[in-house]
Design an enzyme around this catalytic site. Sequence first.
Site, PDB file in Angstrom:
ATOM      1  N   ASP A 175     144.412  30.375  26.304  1.00  0.00           N
ATOM      2  CA  ASP A 175     143.690  29.981  27.772  1.00  0.00           C
ATOM      3  C   ASP A 175     143.252  30.412  28.577  1.00  0.00           C
ATOM      4  O   ASP A 175     143.775  31.886  28.771  1.00  0.00           O
ATOM      5  CB  ASP A 175     144.182  28.242  27.836  1.00  0.00           C
ATOM      6  CG  ASP A 175     143.498  27.444  28.766  1.00  0.00           C
ATOM      7  OD1 ASP A 175     142.367  27.795  28.244  1.00  0.00           O
ATOM      8  OD2 ASP A 175     143.267  26.404  28.673  1.00  0.00           O
TER       9      ASP A 175
ATOM     10  N   ASP B 206     136.116  21.193  26.535  1.00  0.00           N
ATOM     11  CA  ASP B 206     137.120  20.468  26.906  1.00  0.00           C
ATOM     12  C   ASP B 206     136.635  18.359  26.619  1.00  0.00           C
ATOM     13  O   ASP B 206     137.709  17.875  26.775  1.00  0.00           O
ATOM     14  CB  ASP B 206     137.544  20.296  27.957  1.00  0.00           C
ATOM     15  CG  ASP B 206     139.244  21.733  28.227  1.00  0.00           C
ATOM     16  OD1 ASP B 206     139.464  22.184  27.237  1.00  0.00           O
ATOM     17  OD2 ASP B 206     139.329  21.745  29.615  1.00  0.00           O
TER      18      ASP B 206
HETATM   19  C1  DGJ Z   1     142.269  23.672  29.217  1.00  0.00           C
HETATM   20  C2  DGJ Z   1     142.417  23.703  27.949  1.00  0.00           C
HETATM   21  O1  DGJ Z   1     140.446  23.349  27.556  1.00  0.00           O
HETATM   22  C3  DGJ Z   1     142.635  22.213  27.702  1.00  0.00           C
HETATM   23  O2  DGJ Z   1     142.866  21.947  26.187  1.00  0.00           O
HETATM   24  C4  DGJ Z   1     144.016  22.323  27.743  1.00  0.00           C
HETATM   25  O3  DGJ Z   1     144.778  23.462  27.483  1.00  0.00           O
HETATM   26  C5  DGJ Z   1     144.654  22.746  29.185  1.00  0.00           C
HETATM   27  N1  DGJ Z   1     143.521  23.499  30.142  1.00  0.00           N
HETATM   28  C6  DGJ Z   1     145.905  23.032  28.911  1.00  0.00           C
HETATM   29  O4  DGJ Z   1     146.037  23.841  31.028  1.00  0.00           O
END
Ligand code: DGJ
Length: 765
Positions: A502, A572
């Site tokens: 991430d 997301d």
């Molecule tokens: C952002 C990601 O896109 C989410 O899926 C998740 O992993 C969060 N970060 C976790 O902090």
Amino acid sequence: MMYAMWSGVSVDRERSRARLRRTMSMHLWLLLGVTLLSACGRWGVAQSPAVHYDEARRTFRMDAAGTTYVLGINQQKQLQALYWGKRLGSRDQFPAAVQSPPAAAFDQPITTTPQEFVGWGGGLYVEPDLKITFPDGNRDLALQYLSHTIQGQLLRIVLKDVSREVYVTLEYTMDAETGILRRAAEIQNRTNASFTIEQVSAATWNLPRGTDYRLRYLTGRWAAEWTVQERAVQPGKTVLESRRGTTGAQNNPWFAIDRLGTGGPETGSVWFGALGWSGSWQITVEQDLLQQVRVSGGPNSFDFGYRLGKGETFKTPPFYGGFSQEGIGGASRLLHRFEVDTLLPHAPKPTLRPVLYNSWEATEFRVDEAGQMALAEKAATIGVERFVMDDGWFGQRKDDHAGLGDWYVNKEKFPNGLKPLIDKVHGLHMDFGLWVEPEMVNPDSDLYRKHPDWVLNFPGRPRTEARNQLVLNLARPDVRAYVLGFLDKLLTENDIAFLKWDYNRNWSEPGWSAVAPDDEKRVYVDFIRNLYSILEELRAKHPRVEIESCSGGGSRVDLGIMHLTDEVWTSDNTDAYDRLLIQNGFTYAYTPAVMMAWVTDSPTWVNQRTLSLEYRFLSSMQGSLGIGANLNKWGPEDFATAKTMVAHYKAIRETVQRGSLYRLITPEHESEHSVTESVARDGSAAVVFAFLHSSRELYPFPRIYLQGLDADATYTVASLNGKLATDTPERASGAYWMSRGVDVLLKGDFQAAAFTLERQSAAQK
Ligand code: DGJ
């Protein structure tokens, strides 16, 4: 030398006879070649594209799939673009490149001539490919052809400044199956001192002169990535870019240009390209004063400066470009094919994405051994193949205020380390994946307390914290070593099959005070090179580990990161209706094979919209299926639906992930309808997904006309959720499905249908 062969008439009789003999024997070879070529074509074997140099005319020509690309050296020794488009006859001859005349005194040939790679110098007013400041204050660069080499499919052309020891090597490689050309440039400093590169592109693509071009590009933001934009190409420039230190979602480094009014989504000429770079980047689309269109791209020149020492070389990232005659649909399919067959790790046979479960939306940071085990047990019952624990397992991580940088297991949550959970997951016949965010640090962390100087910042200045975190300066060798070290240890000590990598903020205050002020701006390049080299080393050391590129959603998706990661997180925003538009935009540039799509809870946190579980599954099944719902809240019916849908997905996933995508009806422009079709590479199967927003005024759902089937073959239809019209025949020819079409019974709000087609073998007919 096929092209040189058709050249010139000689008055010398002897030489004419010799030429006649040579020509006749070459004709024989040509005949043999053509026979072999057509045989290979029939057998579906792609030809290795050769690079042909016509010595007499000083032109280079590359042909593959449906594309021809030609460039030449003009009398001024400039490298001039001559043609990029539909494949031409192999006997077609290209006249030598001739510099364009000036347009009055104001626009000299340097500006009017479409060049492949032009230095900023003379009176150049269009976008330069290279701009250098030398230590003596000179900023003039005039690049001329020096030499070239052809090694198989790789053409390398060396240019040199007229007086200084600056060498530029341009690389061209054409992909045999798609005709997509990979271009990159290498700048070499053979002068006696350092100089500063202030702007550099990987390539400039020149389109035929025209005033009727339309540009498509992708824009977005967090939870709303992948919006397709269109605008006319007009005099002036459109700059697509990221100044964020990373790819970003605001623009994605991809473009496609077609001619207005020349066809639908599946017809007409389209020129397209994409950068393989995950740092700040720019693509400039420019229509010059003579209506010539040029597209150049590379690292962003904003706040850029790269001091190149004596004897050093700077290599640009690649800029890929292709041409399709089958409209924007065909352009996307060429890119998908190139990504799957050539670019992805393990290409040409990248592994099919397993169905995964991810804990994020269920638990957020509240992960612990018992909770994750309970979710894993439930996930296994529906056929999940990979269980991924998301954020919250490490350091003092209770929320997003602390812990990033401290990559040790949190003992309160996992008193016995990760092993018991991993063993449990394995016992349930799934593999185990883990979330990390390696390039970031919370000020509230042991790592930051120990190394406050490791973050990007300008000393003594305020620092912007986003999501309570700072960006580690990965350009620093010690930070690189730390990141590689902890990831390697994590993968060595635990049986981890997958990392979700991430990256949850963009850069600010990008200072690097540990190096000389003149070198600080190298951070834009060195950071990304270190990121790539860490990924390369990890992959080499742990070849079975797969990696997802995630950046708070789809903010780091490009052909650079895709070369080193197996899948990407699309957004997301997991609202299955919003996802139709998001996923639609994604597929303009990137393959559904890497497009992760989770089924999450309803009503969604995004819009509070309620959607059936079936709808949510069908929306996600257009890409690589994941489940991100809180399974603790599911009832027996939900588990039963999910189990059926996961089984359906496994049966169609090869077609979805490896097949050819047709966007039959796009959800763009507020459309009430959306339909996609994926056809297996060999035409043996197809799967169709159809979605209705809301019925209106008794109108039925539009008839679905399939594409890409074998017209003469017989296909059997099967519905995935019982929504085919009752008069649909059980089997019919490909021609029937494509010309008569299929009706689906969709009425109401937020309805979805899916069906498959399977080609019958000759024996079944
Ligand atoms: C952002 C990601 O896109 C989410 O899926 C998740 O992993 C969060 N970060 C976790 O902090």
